[in-house]
Design a protein around this motif. Structure first.
Motif, PDB file in Angstrom:
ATOM      1  N   PHE A   1     -40.581  36.150  63.365  1.00  0.00           N
ATOM      2  CA  PHE A   1     -39.310  36.366  64.068  1.00  0.00           C
ATOM      3  C   PHE A   1     -38.539  37.587  63.558  1.00  0.00           C
ATOM      4  CE2 PHE A   1     -34.893  35.622  65.150  1.00  0.00           C
ATOM      5  CZ  PHE A   1     -34.951  35.040  66.400  1.00  0.00           C
ATOM      6  N   GLY A   2     -38.478  37.763  62.236  1.00  0.00           N
ATOM      7  CA  GLY A   2     -37.753  38.911  61.674  1.00  0.00           C
ATOM      8  C   GLY A   2     -36.319  38.629  61.292  1.00  0.00           C
ATOM      9  N   LYS A   3     -35.991  37.376  60.948  1.00  0.00           N
ATOM     10  CA  LYS A   3     -34.620  37.029  60.517  1.00  0.00           C
ATOM     11  C   LYS A   3     -34.547  37.140  58.999  1.00  0.00           C
ATOM     12  CE  LYS A   3     -30.492  34.915  60.688  1.00  0.00           C
ATOM     13  NZ  LYS A   3     -30.184  34.756  59.253  1.00  0.00           N
ATOM     14  N   GLY A   4     -34.015  38.274  58.535  1.00  0.00           N
ATOM     15  CA  GLY A   4     -33.965  38.524  57.102  1.00  0.00           C
ATOM     16  C   GLY A   4     -32.568  38.722  56.563  1.00  0.00           C
ATOM     17  N   THR A   5     -31.562  38.123  57.218  1.00  0.00           N
ATOM     18  CA  THR A   5     -30.180  38.269  56.755  1.00  0.00           C
ATOM     19  C   THR A   5     -29.594  36.906  56.400  1.00  0.00           C
ATOM     20  OG1 THR A   5     -29.387  38.144  59.048  1.00  0.00           O
ATOM     21  CG2 THR A   5     -29.763  40.337  58.130  1.00  0.00           C
ATOM     22  N   VAL A   6     -28.522  36.951  55.633  1.00  0.00           N
ATOM     23  CA  VAL A   6     -27.868  35.730  55.152  1.00  0.00           C
ATOM     24  C   VAL A   6     -26.398  35.758  55.537  1.00  0.00           C
ATOM     25  CG1 VAL A   6     -27.468  34.245  53.160  1.00  0.00           C
ATOM     26  CG2 VAL A   6     -29.424  35.798  53.178  1.00  0.00           C
ATOM     27  N   GLN A   7     -25.909  34.623  56.041  1.00  0.00           N
ATOM     28  CA  GLN A   7     -24.515  34.529  56.477  1.00  0.00           C
ATOM     29  C   GLN A   7     -23.732  33.545  55.605  1.00  0.00           C
ATOM     30  OE1 GLN A   7     -27.150  34.464  58.886  1.00  0.00           O
ATOM     31  NE2 GLN A   7     -26.714  36.653  59.037  1.00  0.00           N
TER      32      GLN A   7
ATOM     33  N   ALA B   1     -50.549  38.208  70.334  1.00  0.00           N
ATOM     34  CA  ALA B   1     -49.551  39.111  69.761  1.00  0.00           C
ATOM     35  C   ALA B   1     -49.507  40.455  70.468  1.00  0.00           C
ATOM     36  CB  ALA B   1     -49.826  39.314  68.272  1.00  0.00           C
ATOM     37  N   SER B   2     -50.605  40.824  71.125  1.00  0.00           N
ATOM     38  CA  SER B   2     -50.666  42.124  71.793  1.00  0.00           C
ATOM     39  C   SER B   2     -49.784  42.179  73.031  1.00  0.00           C
ATOM     40  CB  SER B   2     -52.122  42.435  72.195  1.00  0.00           C
ATOM     41  OG  SER B   2     -52.963  42.445  71.060  1.00  0.00           O
ATOM     42  N   TYR B   3     -49.379  41.002  73.534  1.00  0.00           N
ATOM     43  CA  TYR B   3     -48.615  40.954  74.780  1.00  0.00           C
ATOM     44  C   TYR B   3     -47.182  40.499  74.552  1.00  0.00           C
ATOM     45  CZ  TYR B   3     -53.295  41.471  76.607  1.00  0.00           C
ATOM     46  OH  TYR B   3     -54.557  41.942  76.855  1.00  0.00           O
ATOM     47  N   LEU B   4     -46.736  40.607  73.290  1.00  0.00           N
ATOM     48  CA  LEU B   4     -45.357  40.249  72.985  1.00  0.00           C
ATOM     49  C   LEU B   4     -44.427  41.373  73.400  1.00  0.00           C
ATOM     50  CD1 LEU B   4     -45.539  38.677  69.409  1.00  0.00           C
ATOM     51  CD2 LEU B   4     -45.060  37.500  71.539  1.00  0.00           C
ATOM     52  N   ASN B   5     -43.412  41.044  74.198  1.00  0.00           N
ATOM     53  CA  ASN B   5     -42.329  41.990  74.415  1.00  0.00           C
ATOM     54  C   ASN B   5     -41.389  41.899  73.221  1.00  0.00           C
ATOM     55  OD1 ASN B   5     -43.140  43.099  76.813  1.00  0.00           O
ATOM     56  ND2 ASN B   5     -42.018  41.660  78.096  1.00  0.00           N
ATOM     57  N   GLN B   6     -40.285  42.558  73.295  1.00  0.00           N
ATOM     58  CA  GLN B   6     -39.306  42.443  72.238  1.00  0.00           C
ATOM     59  C   GLN B   6     -38.948  40.969  72.055  1.00  0.00           C
ATOM     60  OE1 GLN B   6     -39.587  45.290  70.677  1.00  0.00           O
ATOM     61  NE2 GLN B   6     -37.411  45.719  70.541  1.00  0.00           N
ATOM     62  N   HIS B   7     -39.119  40.468  70.858  1.00  0.00           N
ATOM     63  CA  HIS B   7     -38.889  39.047  70.609  1.00  0.00           C
ATOM     64  C   HIS B   7     -38.192  38.893  69.272  1.00  0.00           C
ATOM     65  CE1 HIS B   7     -39.594  34.731  70.976  1.00  0.00           C
ATOM     66  NE2 HIS B   7     -39.923  34.742  69.709  1.00  0.00           N
ATOM     67  N   GLY B   8     -37.468  37.792  69.140  1.00  0.00           N
ATOM     68  CA  GLY B   8     -36.816  37.492  67.881  1.00  0.00           C
ATOM     69  C   GLY B   8     -35.753  38.514  67.542  1.00  0.00           C
TER      70      GLY B   8
ATOM     71  N   SER C   1     -41.730  31.646  63.793  1.00  0.00           N
ATOM     72  CA  SER C   1     -41.640  31.386  62.353  1.00  0.00           C
ATOM     73  C   SER C   1     -40.566  32.312  61.792  1.00  0.00           C
ATOM     74  CB  SER C   1     -42.982  31.653  61.667  1.00  0.00           C
ATOM     75  OG  SER C   1     -44.017  30.880  62.244  1.00  0.00           O
ATOM     76  N   ALA C   2     -39.525  31.746  61.188  1.00  0.00           N
ATOM     77  CA  ALA C   2     -38.368  32.576  60.820  1.00  0.00           C
ATOM     78  C   ALA C   2     -37.807  32.199  59.460  1.00  0.00           C
ATOM     79  CB  ALA C   2     -37.273  32.443  61.885  1.00  0.00           C
ATOM     80  N   SER C   3     -37.008  33.106  58.921  1.00  0.00           N
ATOM     81  CA  SER C   3     -36.178  32.862  57.743  1.00  0.00           C
ATOM     82  C   SER C   3     -37.004  32.381  56.548  1.00  0.00           C
ATOM     83  CB  SER C   3     -35.061  31.882  58.106  1.00  0.00           C
ATOM     84  OG  SER C   3     -34.058  31.868  57.135  1.00  0.00           O
ATOM     85  N   ALA C   4     -36.826  31.118  56.140  1.00  0.00           N
ATOM     86  CA  ALA C   4     -37.547  30.606  54.974  1.00  0.00           C
ATOM     87  C   ALA C   4     -39.053  30.650  55.175  1.00  0.00           C
ATOM     88  CB  ALA C   4     -37.094  29.177  54.665  1.00  0.00           C
ATOM     89  N   SER C   5     -39.518  30.471  56.420  1.00  0.00           N
ATOM     90  CA  SER C   5     -40.950  30.579  56.705  1.00  0.00           C
ATOM     91  C   SER C   5     -41.455  31.975  56.380  1.00  0.00           C
ATOM     92  CB  SER C   5     -41.224  30.276  58.183  1.00  0.00           C
ATOM     93  OG  SER C   5     -41.022  28.920  58.472  1.00  0.00           O
ATOM     94  N   GLU C   6     -40.642  32.971  56.710  1.00  0.00           N
ATOM     95  CA  GLU C   6     -41.033  34.354  56.455  1.00  0.00           C
ATOM     96  C   GLU C   6     -41.016  34.669  54.962  1.00  0.00           C
ATOM     97  OE1 GLU C   6     -39.631  36.871  60.225  1.00  0.00           O
ATOM     98  OE2 GLU C   6     -38.027  35.594  59.464  1.00  0.00           O
ATOM     99  N   ILE C   7     -40.086  34.069  54.242  1.00  0.00           N
ATOM    100  CA  ILE C   7     -40.030  34.272  52.794  1.00  0.00           C
ATOM    101  C   ILE C   7     -41.298  33.725  52.144  1.00  0.00           C
ATOM    102  CG2 ILE C   7     -38.842  33.501  50.696  1.00  0.00           C
ATOM    103  CD1 ILE C   7     -36.222  33.660  52.364  1.00  0.00           C
ATOM    104  N   PHE C   8     -41.702  32.505  52.539  1.00  0.00           N
ATOM    105  CA  PHE C   8     -42.909  31.894  51.974  1.00  0.00           C
ATOM    106  C   PHE C   8     -44.147  32.707  52.345  1.00  0.00           C
ATOM    107  CE2 PHE C   8     -46.580  29.107  52.603  1.00  0.00           C
ATOM    108  CZ  PHE C   8     -46.731  28.592  51.321  1.00  0.00           C
ATOM    109  N   ALA C   9     -44.300  33.026  53.634  1.00  0.00           N
ATOM    110  CA  ALA C   9     -45.485  33.760  54.082  1.00  0.00           C
ATOM    111  C   ALA C   9     -45.566  35.131  53.413  1.00  0.00           C
ATOM    112  CB  ALA C   9     -45.466  33.902  55.601  1.00  0.00           C
TER     113      ALA C   9
END
Length: 707
Positions: free
Chosen positions: A493-499, A547-554, A468-476
């Motif tokens: 995901f952690g995508k919080g930048t704009v291009q 979530a406890s077994y996530l390696n570096q992701h996103g 779940s990224a970008s606009a999904s993160e803004i809504f959540a």
């Protein structure tokens, strides 16, 4: 003005990686691999634009220049399988002047390194072809370290030869494990290695320049990149094609092309057979075209093979990192198509649960992406399609069915229109800010919901996952900050930048040649509580055990990603969610004995182990045993769960597969998290205090006059 631009830029860039129009390239003489005047101009402009407009301030000093050079070497030779220490020592002499050279547009070192690289590739390919003529002994206990903990350049040709012997053996064994006969393996690997040399010989000056400048931009931040004139043209074509193709976002990873994500409504996702992390190892045209091995190909060339006209057939050969699958390559047949808006539209369903012999209903809204029909809107169509409009209608339908809560499923939703993220939030809050945007100059603008009233005021939860990224993160994040609903699942995901896209020619008046474009990170999103969605994403109120077994992701897995930070909070009025700890305890107690979640947790553990693997055995019996053990370990958990649901397990690797049964199996697995999230929301409904019903007011009858 800034936010109007951002609304467009939040549209997923899947088209960029699923469409390209490449002419058949020809070998380029070494004598032509020197900087051109236009590239010098572009380099000077790019440096100035990055220094002035990039969100992360760039200081082009010797330390940063060294990072740029390291990124360039990594782009050419990520496995350190071509250059040797003496090459690097020679390069470093020129690299020490790189900071001054970049300011002046001097690109000599970039082209010098590439010319040497091309010669080293020829040497290694010649060795690989020679090794292919030998017979390998796969009975001896030895390992191939494909990702050493500390990458070092080989100090001698003998050391590099030994590395390549194991590399070729691993390539050979991988195909043998896929049940290919040895003669076919030798032929296929010969074409692979010869193809590697051929493609490197086809690199022209623009390709070298783009590779180097992207090393420059990637040393700053992962979402900034340079597009050469040809790449810019392909980007324009892809945007006009409206995601026509297979609907998959691809990325290069060493010598493999990886499926980064699939687009809702596209052939790849609709097939149910292509998953995040799959490696594309072969591409064929039509139902009976020859399968071409694409390992070692440039991303652009692989994309060119996958792209094609609507209605045509493409076959992909994939190696999966999905737990429970074998290492055998599988073949997937897809019909290219245009991804339509209705295929990405929100959908609703109802989950019924029995509590104390009473049927309780939770409504589920699945939102694959934040879509908006901009063409219809610009044409003046009053009833154009959008996420918010569709969800408003679905909310009315669910409310009419008597649901007691709404669960919004944003798993796998990679974003979309910022305007839609804002207006969708407005369906659940009265009015107020939704997200803050800070640009490279420190200016902060607030995107707010100004439409008074709500479409739904009842209990609410949002289900998210690592994709779940970008606009999904803004809504959540907005729903969480307002205390409007529960966030459930995995950290996002952690995508919080704009291009934004910048034409280099804008800065060179009178220049008639196309100098390319820069995709520039120039702003960052911030929650209304002041924290960023960048890097950390949104942390759920109630986390699932996977979530406890996530390696570096996103975003957290990308080099040089912008850090998490915060700014001043916006002005808003929040509610406080009560009972969160109790809800988490109740959910954890259920999950601990839930067969479905045991399976999902086991899968997460296996993915973590696969991601952490740095070496493989070159003994065939060991590799086969490891493969079978992993497959059996996952399938045992999966089949156990399916049997409890009355579903006969389907073997995806079988020659003939019942597609309907396979789809039912996938849907059952996909519902595990949805059903638990619905149970959490129902718990929240049941824990809410009963509404206070005012006591009836007795109004005395009016006095009756007597005569």
């Amino acid at each position: 003005m800034i936010l109007n631009l951002f609304r467009f830029l939040l549209i997923p860039l899947a088209a960029l990686t699923t469409a390209a129009a490449l002419a058949t390239p020809q070998p380029v003489p070494l004598a032509q691999l020197f900087p051109a005047a236009g590239q010098t101009k572009s380099a000077i402009v790019i440096n100035k634009v990055l220094e002035r407009y990039h969100y992360r301030k760039v200081n082009l000093d010797e330390i940063f220049a060294a990072q740029v050079f390291e990124k360039y070497l990594e782009a050419l030779d990520p496995g350190r399988a071509f250059f040797q220490v003496h090459d690097i020592d020679r390069f470093n002499t020129g690299a020490r002047r790189l900071a001054d050279d970049l300011r002046q547009g001097n690109l000599a070192i970039a082209f010098d390194v590439f010319r040497v690289y091309r010669m080293r590739v020829d040497e290694r390919v010649a060795l690989a072809l020679k090794l292919l003529q030998e017979r390998f002994d796969f009975s001896r206990p030895q390992t191939y370290v494909f990702e050493p903990e500390t990458k070092q350049w080989c100090t001698s040709s003998a050391e590099l030869d030994a590395l390549w012997r194991k590399r070729v053996m691993n390539d050979f064994l991988t195909l043998r494990l896929a049940d290919k006969p040895d003669a076919e393996i030798r032929e296929r690997l010969q074409k692979r290695y010869e193809g590697l040399a051929r493609r490197i010989h086809q690199f022209n000056g623009d390709d070298v320049f783009q590779t180097f400048m992207n090393a420059y931009t990637q040393a700053i931040e992962p979402h900034t990149s340079f597009m050469s004139p040809d790449t810019s043209e392909n980007f324009d074509i892809s945007m006009k094609l409206s995601l026509e193709g297979i609907g998959a976002v691809l990325r290069g990873d060493n010598e493999y092309t990886i499926v980064q994500s699939t687009v809702p409504g596209g052939p790849a996702r609709e097939s149910g057979q292509i998953h995040t992390g799959d490696q594309v190892v072969g591409v064929a045209q039509g139902l009976d075209g020859a399968m071409e091995d694409v390992v070692g190909w440039r991303l652009e060339d692989v994309v060119d093979k996958i792209r094609g006209p609507k209605g045509s057939v493409v076959r992909l050969q994939l190696l999966s990192k999905t737990p429970g699958t074998t290492s055998r390559a599988r073949e997937v047949t897809l019909v290219r198509n245009q991804i339509k808006l209705e295929d990405q539209a929100a959908k609703s369903s109802v989950i019924e649960q029995r509590v104390n012999d009473v049927t309780r209903k939770i409504g589920v809204l699945e939102i694959p992406t934040f879509y908006r029909d901009f063409d219809a809107e610009n044409a003046g169509t009053r009833d154009f399609r959008s996420t918010t409009r569709d969800v408003r209608r679905l909310l009315a339908d669910l409310t009419a069915q008597g649901v007691e809560g709404i669960l919004i499923d944003l798993r796998g939703n990679g974003g979309g229109s910022l305007a839609e993220a804002t207006s969708l939030t407005g369906l659940f809050i009265d009015t107020g800010p939704v997200v803050q945007v800070k640009d490279a100059f420190g200016k902060i603008e607030v995107e707010a919901d100004t439409d008074a009233g709500v479409a739904y005021a009842g209990p609410l939860a949002v289900l998210v996952d690592r994709d779940s990224a970008s606009a999904s993160e803004i809504f959540a994040a907005a729903i969480q900050d307002y205390g409007r609903g529960l966030i459930i699942g995995e950290p996002t995901f952690g995508k919080g930048t704009v291009q934004t896209l910048i034409d280099i020619n804008r800065f060179v008046p009178g220049e008639h040649n196309d100098l390319g474009r820069l995709r520039l990170t120039m702003a960052q999103f911030f929650r209304i509580d002041g924290g960023s969605t960048q890097l950390n994403g949104v942390t759920p109120d109630i986390r699932f055990p996977s979530a406890s077994y996530l390696n570096q992701h996103g975003e957290r897995s990308l080099d040089n990603a912008l850090p998490w930070t915060r700014i001043k909070p916006a002005t808003y009025r929040a509610s406080i969610l009560t009972n969160v700890e109790q809800l988490a305890r109740q959910s954890a107690a259920r999950i601990a004995t839930d067969i479905g979640f045991n399976m999902l947790t086991e899968r997460s553990k296996m993915l973590r182990d696969l991601d952490a693997q740095k070496e493989v055995s070159l003994r065939e019996t060991d590799r086969r045993a490891e493969d079978q053990q992993r497959e059996q370990r996952f399938k045992a958990e999966r089949d156990r769960y399916l049997h409890t649901r009355g579903i006969t397990p389907v073997d995806e690797d079988a020659e003939a597969v019942n597609e309907e049964a396979l789809e039912a199996q996938r849907q059952a697995i996909a519902r595990i998290e949805v059903e638990e999230a619905a149970r959490v929301l129902l718990d929240e409904v049941l824990l809410r205090p009963a509404p206070v019903v005012p006591a009836p007011v007795v109004v005395p009858a009016p006095a009756v006059a007597t005569q």
